[in-house]
Design a protein around this motif. Structure first.
Motif, PDB file in Angstrom:
ATOM      1  N   TYR A  32      43.807  48.924  43.259  1.00  0.00           N
ATOM      2  CA  TYR A  32      44.796  48.162  42.515  1.00  0.00           C
ATOM      3  C   TYR A  32      46.113  48.042  43.271  1.00  0.00           C
ATOM      4  O   TYR A  32      46.891  47.117  43.022  1.00  0.00           O
ATOM      5  CB  TYR A  32      45.062  48.805  41.155  1.00  0.00           C
ATOM      6  CG  TYR A  32      44.004  48.501  40.140  1.00  0.00           C
ATOM      7  CD1 TYR A  32      42.870  49.298  40.021  1.00  0.00           C
ATOM      8  CD2 TYR A  32      44.120  47.388  39.305  1.00  0.00           C
ATOM      9  CE1 TYR A  32      41.887  48.991  39.090  1.00  0.00           C
ATOM     10  CE2 TYR A  32      43.148  47.088  38.369  1.00  0.00           C
ATOM     11  CZ  TYR A  32      42.034  47.888  38.274  1.00  0.00           C
ATOM     12  OH  TYR A  32      41.066  47.583  37.350  1.00  0.00           O
ATOM     13  N   ALA A  33      46.386  48.957  44.160  1.00  0.00           N
ATOM     14  CA  ALA A  33      47.661  48.921  44.873  1.00  0.00           C
ATOM     15  C   ALA A  33      47.522  49.603  46.221  1.00  0.00           C
ATOM     16  O   ALA A  33      46.658  50.470  46.421  1.00  0.00           O
ATOM     17  CB  ALA A  33      48.756  49.612  44.061  1.00  0.00           C
ATOM     18  N   SER A  52      51.102  45.568  44.560  1.00  0.00           N
ATOM     19  CA  SER A  52      49.898  45.431  43.754  1.00  0.00           C
ATOM     20  C   SER A  52      48.890  44.565  44.488  1.00  0.00           C
ATOM     21  O   SER A  52      49.218  43.479  44.988  1.00  0.00           O
ATOM     22  CB  SER A  52      50.235  44.789  42.414  1.00  0.00           C
ATOM     23  OG  SER A  52      49.054  44.372  41.767  1.00  0.00           O
ATOM     24  N   ARG A  54      46.538  43.174  42.967  1.00  0.00           N
ATOM     25  CA  ARG A  54      46.040  42.215  41.984  1.00  0.00           C
ATOM     26  C   ARG A  54      47.028  41.106  41.695  1.00  0.00           C
ATOM     27  O   ARG A  54      46.625  39.960  41.474  1.00  0.00           O
ATOM     28  CB  ARG A  54      45.682  42.952  40.685  1.00  0.00           C
ATOM     29  CG  ARG A  54      44.723  44.114  40.892  1.00  0.00           C
ATOM     30  CD  ARG A  54      43.408  43.666  41.554  1.00  0.00           C
ATOM     31  NE  ARG A  54      42.559  44.794  41.896  1.00  0.00           N
ATOM     32  CZ  ARG A  54      41.482  45.140  41.220  1.00  0.00           C
ATOM     33  NH1 ARG A  54      41.138  44.455  40.142  1.00  0.00           N
ATOM     34  NH2 ARG A  54      40.764  46.170  41.616  1.00  0.00           N
ATOM     35  N   ASN A  57      52.953  42.309  42.696  1.00  0.00           N
ATOM     36  CA  ASN A  57      54.180  43.048  42.354  1.00  0.00           C
ATOM     37  C   ASN A  57      54.527  44.023  43.470  1.00  0.00           C
ATOM     38  O   ASN A  57      53.644  44.654  44.050  1.00  0.00           O
ATOM     39  CB  ASN A  57      53.989  43.823  41.055  1.00  0.00           C
ATOM     40  CG  ASN A  57      53.980  42.946  39.833  1.00  0.00           C
ATOM     41  OD1 ASN A  57      54.306  41.769  39.901  1.00  0.00           O
ATOM     42  ND2 ASN A  57      53.593  43.506  38.703  1.00  0.00           N
ATOM     43  N   GLU A 100      44.775  51.576  37.678  1.00  0.00           N
ATOM     44  CA  GLU A 100      45.170  50.250  37.235  1.00  0.00           C
ATOM     45  C   GLU A 100      46.663  50.128  36.954  1.00  0.00           C
ATOM     46  O   GLU A 100      47.278  49.109  37.281  1.00  0.00           O
ATOM     47  CB  GLU A 100      44.375  49.864  35.987  1.00  0.00           C
ATOM     48  CG  GLU A 100      44.619  48.424  35.549  1.00  0.00           C
ATOM     49  CD  GLU A 100      43.684  47.995  34.438  1.00  0.00           C
ATOM     50  OE1 GLU A 100      42.836  48.816  34.021  1.00  0.00           O
ATOM     51  OE2 GLU A 100      43.804  46.845  33.990  1.00  0.00           O
ATOM     52  N   CYS A 102      49.123  51.264  38.366  1.00  0.00           N
ATOM     53  CA  CYS A 102      49.922  51.111  39.593  1.00  0.00           C
ATOM     54  C   CYS A 102      50.192  49.642  39.879  1.00  0.00           C
ATOM     55  O   CYS A 102      51.177  49.292  40.525  1.00  0.00           O
ATOM     56  CB  CYS A 102      49.205  51.735  40.789  1.00  0.00           C
ATOM     57  SG  CYS A 102      49.052  53.523  40.721  1.00  0.00           S
ATOM     58  N   SER A 103      49.322  48.782  39.391  1.00  0.00           N
ATOM     59  CA  SER A 103      49.458  47.355  39.641  1.00  0.00           C
ATOM     60  C   SER A 103      50.616  46.772  38.856  1.00  0.00           C
ATOM     61  O   SER A 103      51.338  45.910  39.348  1.00  0.00           O
ATOM     62  CB  SER A 103      48.151  46.652  39.271  1.00  0.00           C
ATOM     63  OG  SER A 103      48.232  45.275  39.519  1.00  0.00           O
TER      64      SER A 103
END
Length: 126
Positions: A32-33, A52, A54, A57, A100, A102-103
Motif C-alpha cells: 500500500y505504501a 501511497s 494506491r 498521497n 492499508e 498507510c495509504s
C-alpha cells in the motif's frame, strides 16, 4: 515477498542535491505504501518520507519538508533531496508496507513497514 534495492547515495557538499532510487520486485501488488527512513550513527531509524502506492498521497517528516520530494513510477520510488545539510548524513533505507491505512493516513514508524532494502549511504559535507 518483496525485494527492494536502493541506489543513488554518495558524498555531496552542503546545499547540493542527490536523488535516491529504490526498485521493488516480487509481490509488489501487496504493498500500500513505500517510503524512506534514515539512520545516523548512534541514532534510531527515523522516518523521512512515504508515498501511497494506491492514490499517490505523500507524507514527509518536518525536518525535510520543502527540501525533499518523494515520487514513484511503476515499481520504483524516488527521493529527490535538495538543499542538503550535514545533519542529513545517514544511511537511507527504502521500505514498503502492506498496511492499508498507510495509504490514506501515512505510516511513520518503522514497525509499520514489512520490507526493507539494504541501505545506501548519504554523506553531506559542510
Amino acid at each position: 515477498q518483496v525485494q527492494l534495492v536502493e541506489s543513488g547515495g554518495g558524498l555531496v557538499q552542503a546545499g547540493g542535491s542527490l536523488r535516491l532510487s529504490c526498485v521493488a520486485s516480487g509481490r509488489t501488488f501487496s504493498m500500500y505504501a513505500m517510503g524512506w527512513f534514515r539512520q545516523a550513527p548512534g541514532e534510531e531509524r527515523e522516518f523521512v518520507a512515504a508515498i501511497s502506492w494506491r492514490n499517490g498521497n505523500t507524507f514527509y517528516a518536518n525536518s525535510v519538508k520543502g527540501r525533499f520530494t518523494i515520487s514513484n513510477a511503476r515499481n520504483t520510488v524516488y527521493l529527490q533531496m535538495n538543499s542538503l545539510k550535514p545533519e542529513d548524513t545517514a544511511v537511507y533505507y527504502c521500505t514498503g508496507g502492506d498496511t492499508e491505512h498507510c495509504s490514506g493516513y501515512g505510516c511513520y514508524r518503522a514497525n509499520e513497514y514489512h520490507y526493507w532494502g539494504q541501505g545506501t549511504q548519504v554523506t553531506v559535507s559542510s
